[in-house]
Design a protein around this motif. Structure first.
Motif, PDB file in Angstrom:
ATOM      1  N   LYS A 156      54.316  33.315 -19.798  1.00  0.00           N
ATOM      2  CA  LYS A 156      53.699  32.409 -20.711  1.00  0.00           C
ATOM      3  C   LYS A 156      53.031  31.383 -20.185  1.00  0.00           C
ATOM      4  N   GLY A 157      51.041  31.523 -20.548  1.00  0.00           N
ATOM      5  CA  GLY A 157      50.773  30.497 -20.353  1.00  0.00           C
ATOM      6  C   GLY A 157      49.828  29.853 -21.303  1.00  0.00           C
ATOM      7  N   LEU A 158      49.236  28.173 -21.193  1.00  0.00           N
ATOM      8  CA  LEU A 158      48.795  27.469 -21.985  1.00  0.00           C
ATOM      9  C   LEU A 158      47.008  27.585 -21.712  1.00  0.00           C
ATOM     10  N   THR A 159      46.660  27.600 -23.167  1.00  0.00           N
ATOM     11  CA  THR A 159      45.394  27.576 -23.372  1.00  0.00           C
ATOM     12  C   THR A 159      44.958  26.702 -24.316  1.00  0.00           C
ATOM     13  N   VAL A 160      44.406  25.086 -23.965  1.00  0.00           N
ATOM     14  CA  VAL A 160      43.470  23.739 -24.845  1.00  0.00           C
ATOM     15  C   VAL A 160      42.894  24.653 -24.721  1.00  0.00           C
ATOM     16  N   ILE A 161      42.273  23.870 -26.074  1.00  0.00           N
ATOM     17  CA  ILE A 161      40.911  23.966 -26.891  1.00  0.00           C
ATOM     18  C   ILE A 161      40.585  22.505 -26.879  1.00  0.00           C
ATOM     19  N   ILE A 162      39.080  22.686 -26.785  1.00  0.00           N
ATOM     20  CA  ILE A 162      38.615  21.188 -26.836  1.00  0.00           C
ATOM     21  C   ILE A 162      37.235  21.420 -27.604  1.00  0.00           C
ATOM     22  N   ASN A 245      46.898  14.897 -20.631  1.00  0.00           N
ATOM     23  CA  ASN A 245      47.219  13.469 -21.844  1.00  0.00           C
ATOM     24  C   ASN A 245      47.198  13.661 -22.947  1.00  0.00           C
ATOM     25  N   TRP A 246      46.425  14.344 -23.750  1.00  0.00           N
ATOM     26  CA  TRP A 246      47.183  14.055 -25.338  1.00  0.00           C
ATOM     27  C   TRP A 246      47.613  14.798 -25.436  1.00  0.00           C
ATOM     28  N   LEU A 247      47.933  16.536 -25.288  1.00  0.00           N
ATOM     29  CA  LEU A 247      49.147  16.791 -25.213  1.00  0.00           C
ATOM     30  C   LEU A 247      50.220  16.492 -25.222  1.00  0.00           C
ATOM     31  N   LYS A 248      50.473  16.305 -24.707  1.00  0.00           N
ATOM     32  CA  LYS A 248      51.507  15.788 -24.067  1.00  0.00           C
ATOM     33  C   LYS A 248      52.451  14.460 -24.565  1.00  0.00           C
ATOM     34  N   THR A 249      51.111  13.460 -25.691  1.00  0.00           N
ATOM     35  CA  THR A 249      51.697  12.342 -26.401  1.00  0.00           C
ATOM     36  C   THR A 249      52.042  13.115 -27.644  1.00  0.00           C
ATOM     37  N   THR A 250      51.272  14.984 -27.966  1.00  0.00           N
ATOM     38  CA  THR A 250      51.828  14.863 -28.601  1.00  0.00           C
ATOM     39  C   THR A 250      53.404  15.723 -29.159  1.00  0.00           C
ATOM     40  N   ASP A 253      56.331  20.799 -25.204  1.00  0.00           N
ATOM     41  CA  ASP A 253      57.119  20.922 -24.148  1.00  0.00           C
ATOM     42  C   ASP A 253      56.544  22.392 -22.815  1.00  0.00           C
ATOM     43  N   PHE A 254      56.132  21.257 -21.910  1.00  0.00           N
ATOM     44  CA  PHE A 254      55.513  21.987 -20.421  1.00  0.00           C
ATOM     45  C   PHE A 254      56.567  22.986 -20.317  1.00  0.00           C
ATOM     46  N   SER A 255      57.617  22.663 -20.112  1.00  0.00           N
ATOM     47  CA  SER A 255      58.519  23.172 -19.583  1.00  0.00           C
ATOM     48  C   SER A 255      58.882  25.134 -19.896  1.00  0.00           C
ATOM     49  N   THR A 256      58.226  24.765 -20.807  1.00  0.00           N
ATOM     50  CA  THR A 256      58.133  26.598 -21.306  1.00  0.00           C
ATOM     51  C   THR A 256      57.570  27.194 -21.436  1.00  0.00           C
ATOM     52  N   LEU A 257      56.532  26.508 -20.337  1.00  0.00           N
ATOM     53  CA  LEU A 257      55.643  27.948 -19.600  1.00  0.00           C
ATOM     54  C   LEU A 257      55.543  28.458 -18.970  1.00  0.00           C
ATOM     55  N   ASN A 293      43.936  15.618  -9.094  1.00  0.00           N
ATOM     56  CA  ASN A 293      44.240  14.877  -9.769  1.00  0.00           C
ATOM     57  C   ASN A 293      46.119  15.019 -10.289  1.00  0.00           C
ATOM     58  N   GLN A 294      46.610  15.862  -9.687  1.00  0.00           N
ATOM     59  CA  GLN A 294      47.774  16.608 -10.848  1.00  0.00           C
ATOM     60  C   GLN A 294      48.428  15.376 -12.104  1.00  0.00           C
ATOM     61  N   PHE A 295      48.558  16.510 -12.711  1.00  0.00           N
ATOM     62  CA  PHE A 295      49.201  16.169 -13.889  1.00  0.00           C
ATOM     63  C   PHE A 295      51.530  16.760 -13.627  1.00  0.00           C
ATOM     64  N   CYS A 296      51.814  15.933 -14.047  1.00  0.00           N
ATOM     65  CA  CYS A 296      53.012  16.316 -13.775  1.00  0.00           C
ATOM     66  C   CYS A 296      53.962  16.387 -15.476  1.00  0.00           C
ATOM     67  N   SER A 297      55.015  17.353 -16.622  1.00  0.00           N
ATOM     68  CA  SER A 297      55.343  16.520 -17.222  1.00  0.00           C
ATOM     69  C   SER A 297      56.260  17.665 -17.809  1.00  0.00           C
ATOM     70  N   ASN A 298      58.025  16.997 -17.931  1.00  0.00           N
ATOM     71  CA  ASN A 298      59.024  18.280 -18.721  1.00  0.00           C
ATOM     72  C   ASN A 298      59.589  19.116 -16.661  1.00  0.00           C
ATOM     73  N   GLY A 299      59.028  18.728 -15.680  1.00  0.00           N
ATOM     74  CA  GLY A 299      59.110  19.117 -14.789  1.00  0.00           C
ATOM     75  C   GLY A 299      58.410  19.839 -14.071  1.00  0.00           C
ATOM     76  N   VAL A 300      57.877  20.229 -14.531  1.00  0.00           N
ATOM     77  CA  VAL A 300      56.460  21.258 -14.001  1.00  0.00           C
ATOM     78  C   VAL A 300      54.922  20.217 -13.741  1.00  0.00           C
ATOM     79  N   CYS A 301      54.260  20.623 -12.876  1.00  0.00           N
ATOM     80  CA  CYS A 301      53.091  20.702 -12.356  1.00  0.00           C
ATOM     81  C   CYS A 301      51.659  21.347 -12.988  1.00  0.00           C
ATOM     82  N   THR A 302      50.639  21.015 -12.514  1.00  0.00           N
ATOM     83  CA  THR A 302      49.206  21.788 -12.916  1.00  0.00           C
ATOM     84  C   THR A 302      49.029  22.195 -10.787  1.00  0.00           C
TER      85      THR A 302
END
Length: 626
Positions: A156-162, A245-250, A253-257, A293-302
């Motif tokens: 499972k990957g993540l695609t953010v559209i901007i 950071n925006w996605l985190k505020t919504t 759950d990054f741990s699903t990736l 600038n590593q981003f981490c959330s829900n126990g996973v990182c970039t």
């Protein structure tokens, strides 16, 4: 055919490849045309050739251009006095101007090979935070590195559209989700979605899906991020950090990736609205890199990411190529300094097989060796020195069967030849040719060394056109069973260096002989065994020759004799046996072509082989396996 899986080296091979090469990523460009807005408002047409690490930008007439920070636009360029860089002339480029060399149909000369290699290495260091590491440098790490599992199941990957305050996205979230996930899918002219591509090339062993977010509206107008005075890693990474950071505020759950062993997200992708609006490697130029600038959330990182523009339509080739890096850890198979086109060229997704006019919508598969490394294909070892029960004699291979043949080097089992059939159908529809493919794999090789790459395609025509920068592969690179029917120690050519034959890279004979290859089809048959005796010569019209002259003693067994001559002539073949008082013909091959073959169960006796011209003249090759 049914192949047994002799995979005792898969763990070591996976460790070597995935642990050391996952950062070696980039996207090749082949006359990629884009528009760049000059300071005077003119939209300059720019042609780009190269990759993420070195590329040359040119106008329609072949003039080199570079970004000039003082002029804030693309200016005509020239090679500096030292010959190690392209520098601006200070003259803004225009579509209207034609340079004098354009009348000769020649492009302006760019940097030399040494300077290109240096600049590619510097760019790699900038994008990845370290210098590129040759595969050979990691051999010592193999014993200590843990074995990696095959890449299969659900990923499972993540695609953010901007989009931007001054540029709203025109391609919808639903369209992007379909592009990535729908099966079947034909949007934007694609033959399949990204998910559908990987399902096909993996034999349904990998199901790669992407969660697609709703649009994130960037903090600044697009021009802020497309600042051409800055490297593409600066504003791009600022925009990526904003979006995460925006996605985190919504509450996402990054741990699903899916993550790797270091808890880093494996498939991290970003699409932004419109065009890149940047010069090559500047501003928001599409690329793959490492998020500093590593981003981490829900126990996973970039970790690594890819970012690209959506424009008005989307083709799956680039996304699939970059996913090959992100998800599978496959390296690029092209030359970073652009002094050649690599060796595999357009015959693999990780070369140029995802950027052609047609293959960008239906990318070619990764080569069989890469599929084997991630557990999608099985392998049968053919070298009896390694596999005592190795099959021999007449074998066959079916294109797309997810089963390969291999002939390994007993002295260095990382080096091997891999054999597979390629038929122009299904996922291989837009391959340049069809027939039997032979890959020479050696992790000690380097793709920026075209004469000893990590993966060499053993081109059937023996010319090595991609290595010489002539083309990105052509229809004569596969053994088609008509013009090219043998791959041996001396065929297609016997050159000690820069040749195409079954020798190991150290120059020693491998013992591999692939002969009597049947014509290109879904399933191709061929004879395999130790290299036979090879005889070459020229026949005049109606002439004949005995090979070997005058005869040879054979202790008994199967004789396999193959003749290949010119298509404009009709050469024949006969085998004779000495009966104690005279020569008696025991077998012959007399088709209306110059491609003949004899398989004969022989007793202990003296034999001779006659090659003769029924009509026509030309060169011939005779291979005798005993």
């Amino acid at each position: 055919m049914k192949l047994a899986h002799h995979g005792r080296r898969v763990a070591a091979g996976l460790t070597l490849l995935l642990a050391s090469l996952c950062a070696q990523a980039g996207m090749p460009y082949q006359d990629h045309v884009f528009e760049f807005k000059q300071p005077n408002g003119e939209k300059l047409r720019v042609h780009l050739d190269g990759n993420d690490y070195y590329a040359e930008q040119r106008t329609d007439d072949g003039s080199l251009v570079v970004y000039d920070a003082k002029k804030k636009g693309l200016c005509y360029a020239e090679v500096n006095a030292a010959g190690d860089d392209l520098v601006s002339t200070g003259v803004l480029a225009t579509n209207a101007k034609l340079r004098s060399f354009a009348t000769t149909n020649k492009q302006q000369q760019g940097l030399g090979a040494e300077a290109r290699a240096r600049k590619a290495k510097e760019k790699y260091q900038q994008m990845h935070g370290k210098a590129p590491e040759p595969a050979a440098a990691t051999l010592s790490k193999m014993a200590a590195a843990p074995a990696l599992a095959a890449v299969s199941g659900t990923v499972k990957g993540l695609t953010v559209i901007i989009d931007f305050p001054d540029l709203a996205g025109t391609i919808t979230q639903a369209q992007v989700s379909s592009f990535l996930n729908d099966v079947p899918y034909t949007g934007f002219g694609n033959a399949q979605s990204v998910r559908g591509y990987f399902q096909t090339v993996s034999g349904n062993k990998l199901d790669y899906t992407n969660t697609v977010t709703r649009y994130y509206r960037a903090k600044n107008n697009k021009a802020y991020y497309t600042d051409n005075s800055l490297s593409s890693s600066v504003r791009s990474q600022e925009l990526i950090s904003e979006a995460l950071n925006w996605l985190k505020t919504t509450g996402y759950d990054f741990s699903t990736l899916s993550v790797d062993a270091n808890k880093q997200i494996r498939g991290l992708n970003f699409f932004y609205a419109g065009e890149s609006d940047s010069a090559w490697s500047k501003g928001l130029w599409p690329h793959m890199g490492w998020l500093s600038n590593q981003f981490c959330s829900n126990g996973v990182c970039t970790g690594s990411y890819q970012i690209t523009n959506m424009g008005n339509s989307m083709a799956i080739g680039t996304f699939s190529h970059e996913s090959g890096h992100l998800i599978m850890g496959w390296p690029d198979l092209y030359d970073y300094d652009s002094s050649s086109q690599g060796s595999v060229a357009s015959y693999c997704l990780m070369g140029f097989g995802g950027i052609g006019n047609q293959s960008k919508f239906r990318p070619t598969p990764p080569i069989g060796y890469f599929r084997y490394l991630v557990g999608w294909d099985t392998v049968t070892e053919l070298n009896p020195a390694i596999n005592a029960s190795a099959p021999k004699g007449r074998l066959s291979h079916t294109s797309g069967s997810h089963a390969l043949y291999r002939w390994s080097n007993p002295a260095n089992q990382q080096e091997a030849f891999y054999i597979e059939a390629i038929h122009q159908s299904g996922q291989n529809l837009y391959q340049l040719g069809q027939g039997l493919a032979v890959w020479h794999v050696d992790p000690a090789g380097d793709n920026s060394n075209e004469w000893h790459p990590y993966v060499q395609m053993e081109h059937a025509d023996g010319r090595r056109d991609p290595e010489y920068n002539v083309n990105r592969g052509d229809a004569t690179d596969l053994y088609d069973g008509v013009t090219t029917r043998a791959f041996t120690d001396t065929l297609p050519n016997a050159l000690a260096s820069k040749g195409t034959n079954s020798k190991w890279w150290n120059g020693y004979a491998s013992g591999l002989s692939v002969t009597n290859i049947s014509p290109a089809a879904q399933t191709i048959s061929f004879d395999v065994g130790a290299t036979g005796d090879v005889y070459t010569g020229y026949l005049a019209d109606k002439a004949s020759v005995i090979q070997p002259s005058p005869y040879f003693l054979y202790a008994g067994g199967t004789l396999r004799i193959n003749l290949s001559g010119p298509s404009t002539a009709d050469f024949e073949l006969k085998l004779e046996k000495w009966d104690g008082s005279a020569w008696q013909q025991v077998a012959s091959s007399t088709s209306p072509t110059s491609t003949e073959s004899i398989t004969y169960t022989a007793a202990n006796a003296y034999y001779r082989i006659t090659v003769y011209s029924y009509s026509g003249a030309g060169n011939y090759t005779l291979t005798v396996q005993k």
